[in-house]
Design an enzyme around this catalytic site. Structure first.
Site, short mmCIF file in Angstrom:
data_model
loop_
_atom_site.label_atom_id
_atom_site.label_comp_id
_atom_site.label_asym_id
_atom_site.label_seq_id
_atom_site.Cartn_x
_atom_site.Cartn_y
_atom_site.Cartn_z
N GLU A 212 -6.20 -5.17 10.32
CA GLU A 212 -5.27 -4.07 10.54
C GLU A 212 -5.64 -3.35 11.83
O GLU A 212 -6.47 -2.41 11.82
CB GLU A 212 -5.36 -3.06 9.40
CG GLU A 212 -5.08 -3.66 8.05
CD GLU A 212 -4.23 -2.71 7.23
OE1 GLU A 212 -3.15 -3.13 6.81
OE2 GLU A 212 -4.63 -1.55 7.06
N LYS B 220 0.13 4.21 -0.35
CA LYS B 220 -0.55 5.40 0.20
C LYS B 220 -0.30 6.59 -0.74
O LYS B 220 -0.21 6.41 -1.95
CB LYS B 220 -0.08 5.68 1.62
CG LYS B 220 -0.16 4.44 2.51
CD LYS B 220 -0.01 4.73 3.96
CE LYS B 220 0.02 3.42 4.73
NZ LYS B 220 -0.13 3.59 6.16
N SER C 24 2.58 -2.28 10.69
CA SER C 24 3.98 -2.30 11.11
C SER C 24 4.70 -3.63 10.85
O SER C 24 5.57 -4.02 11.64
CB SER C 24 4.12 -1.87 12.58
OG SER C 24 3.69 -0.54 12.72
N HIS D 51 -9.82 1.18 4.34
CA HIS D 51 -8.59 1.41 5.11
C HIS D 51 -8.89 2.45 6.20
O HIS D 51 -9.57 3.44 5.96
CB HIS D 51 -7.47 1.91 4.19
CG HIS D 51 -6.14 1.88 4.86
ND1 HIS D 51 -5.77 2.81 5.82
CD2 HIS D 51 -5.10 1.02 4.75
CE1 HIS D 51 -4.55 2.51 6.25
NE2 HIS D 51 -4.12 1.43 5.62
N ASN E 298 0.87 -1.17 0.00
CA ASN E 298 0.00 0.00 0.00
C ASN E 298 0.91 1.23 0.00
O ASN E 298 1.46 1.59 1.03
CB ASN E 298 -0.89 -0.02 1.25
CG ASN E 298 -1.75 1.23 1.35
OD1 ASN E 298 -1.86 2.00 0.40
ND2 ASN E 298 -2.38 1.43 2.51
N GLU F 58 -7.25 4.76 7.49
CA GLU F 58 -6.86 6.15 7.23
C GLU F 58 -7.96 6.87 6.44
O GLU F 58 -8.16 8.06 6.60
CB GLU F 58 -5.52 6.19 6.48
CG GLU F 58 -4.36 5.87 7.39
CD GLU F 58 -3.08 5.47 6.67
OE1 GLU F 58 -3.00 5.56 5.43
OE2 GLU F 58 -2.14 5.04 7.38
N GLY G 256 1.46 2.07 10.95
CA GLY G 256 2.41 3.17 10.88
C GLY G 256 3.03 3.55 12.21
O GLY G 256 3.69 4.59 12.32
C1 PEP Z 1 -1.23 0.08 6.05
O1 PEP Z 1 -1.26 1.26 5.77
O2 PEP Z 1 -2.13 -0.66 5.67
C2 PEP Z 1 -0.12 -0.41 6.85
C3 PEP Z 1 -0.17 -1.64 7.27
O3 PEP Z 1 0.90 0.48 7.08
P1 PEP Z 1 2.29 0.14 7.85
O4 PEP Z 1 2.83 -1.12 7.29
O5 PEP Z 1 3.15 1.34 7.56
O6 PEP Z 1 1.94 0.01 9.30
#
Ligand code: PEP
Length: 261
Positions: free
Chosen positions: A177, A21, A222, A105, A19, A107, A183
């Site tokens: 998630e 982003k 993460s 997602h 992803n 975000e 993040g």
């Molecule tokens: C995500 O944005 O779906 C995600 C898992 O980000 P990160 O790996 O940076 O935590």
């Protein structure tokens, strides 16, 4: 109720989905796509997917076609077409060879107040166009500390189930998630992820065993080269959704290879 077109795909055993982003530009993307192709085209049992910002779908299509690496979008409109300024439809994604779309997602859900009903409509729209939805579910830290994480994730799934039935999960992807892990550098432990993945598969299995079998449940939050193997060997974890580390070709390669140990 919209009837789902059941897509029976020769679905890979594991998935790693990048992803990106709102990162990248034409030049940086080209270098990253080329590095992905060089290092990841030969994976045996893992489907690698890159979800890029909309303007770079054409670039993904021209560079990744034939490489074995698939590409997708990070969101999609819930309507077929019409006066929806700023939205992008499933048909438009198909024009650029998108096979996957991330939906719900956190975000986006947080920043744009997206409801579970909206996400459910997008999920169905993607399926109706032969695009595999990657549905994100997960709880906040407060919800985890209160011990209600399964209730929260269960409700996110229930909205789709109530609107379209559990069959709609056949050949789709759910990414667990935990919002507190995205993040932050603080991934869920393998035990925390294992319990939630078991809950998700069990819930779908109680309604439609075929859907539960074909469903891929990824972990996201993460994931890095140090923790990827411990997470990916867990039963019911079928790979990962990767944000930050997908922007570094070497780290992303290590994470993808962790699915094949
Ligand atoms: C995500 O944005 O779906 C995600 C898992 O980000 P990160 O790996 O940076 O935590």
């Amino acid at each position: 109720m919209t009837q789902t077109k059941t897509q029976v795909k020769n679905i890979a055993k594991k998935f790693v989905i990048a992803n990106w982003k709102m990162h990248g530009n034409l030049k940086q993307n080209q270098a990253l796509f080329e590095a992905y192709i060089q290092t990841l085209s030969g994976l045996k049992d893992t489907q690698v997917v890159v979800c890029v910002p909309y303007p770079y779908l054409a670039q993904a299509q021209s560079l990744l076609q034939g490489s074995g690496i698939a590409w997708g979008a990070q969101n999609m409109g819930k309507n077929e077409d019409g006066p929806f300024t700023g939205e992008v439809s499933a048909t438009m994604l198909c024009d650029f060879g998108c096979e996957y779309v991330i939906l719900g997602h956190s975000e986006r859900a947080t920043a744009y107040c997206e409801s579970d009903e909206n996400i459910a409509q997008k999920f169905m729209m993607a399926k109706d166009h032969g695009i595999t939805p990657v549905l994100c579910v997960g709880e906040t830290l407060i919800e985890r500390e209160a011990g209600v994480m399964e209730m929260v994730v269960g409700k996110q799934l229930d909205t789709i189930i109530e609107m379209y039935g559990a069959e709609v999960f056949i050949d789709t992807v759910i990414s667990y998630e935990p919002i507190w892990a995205i993040g932050t550098g603080l991934a869920a432990t393998p035990d925390q992820a294992k319990a939630m993945h078991k809950f998700i598969r069990g819930k779908i299995a109680s309604l439609n065993p075929d859907a539960a079998k074909s469903l891929k449940i990824l972990y996201g939050g993460s994931v890095n080269p140090q923790n990827a193997v411990q997470l990916f060997v867990v039963q019911d974890i079928d790979g990962g959704l990767i944000g930050r580390c997908s922007l570094n070709a070497q780290e992303f390669e290590m994470i993808c290879r962790a699915t094949e140990v």
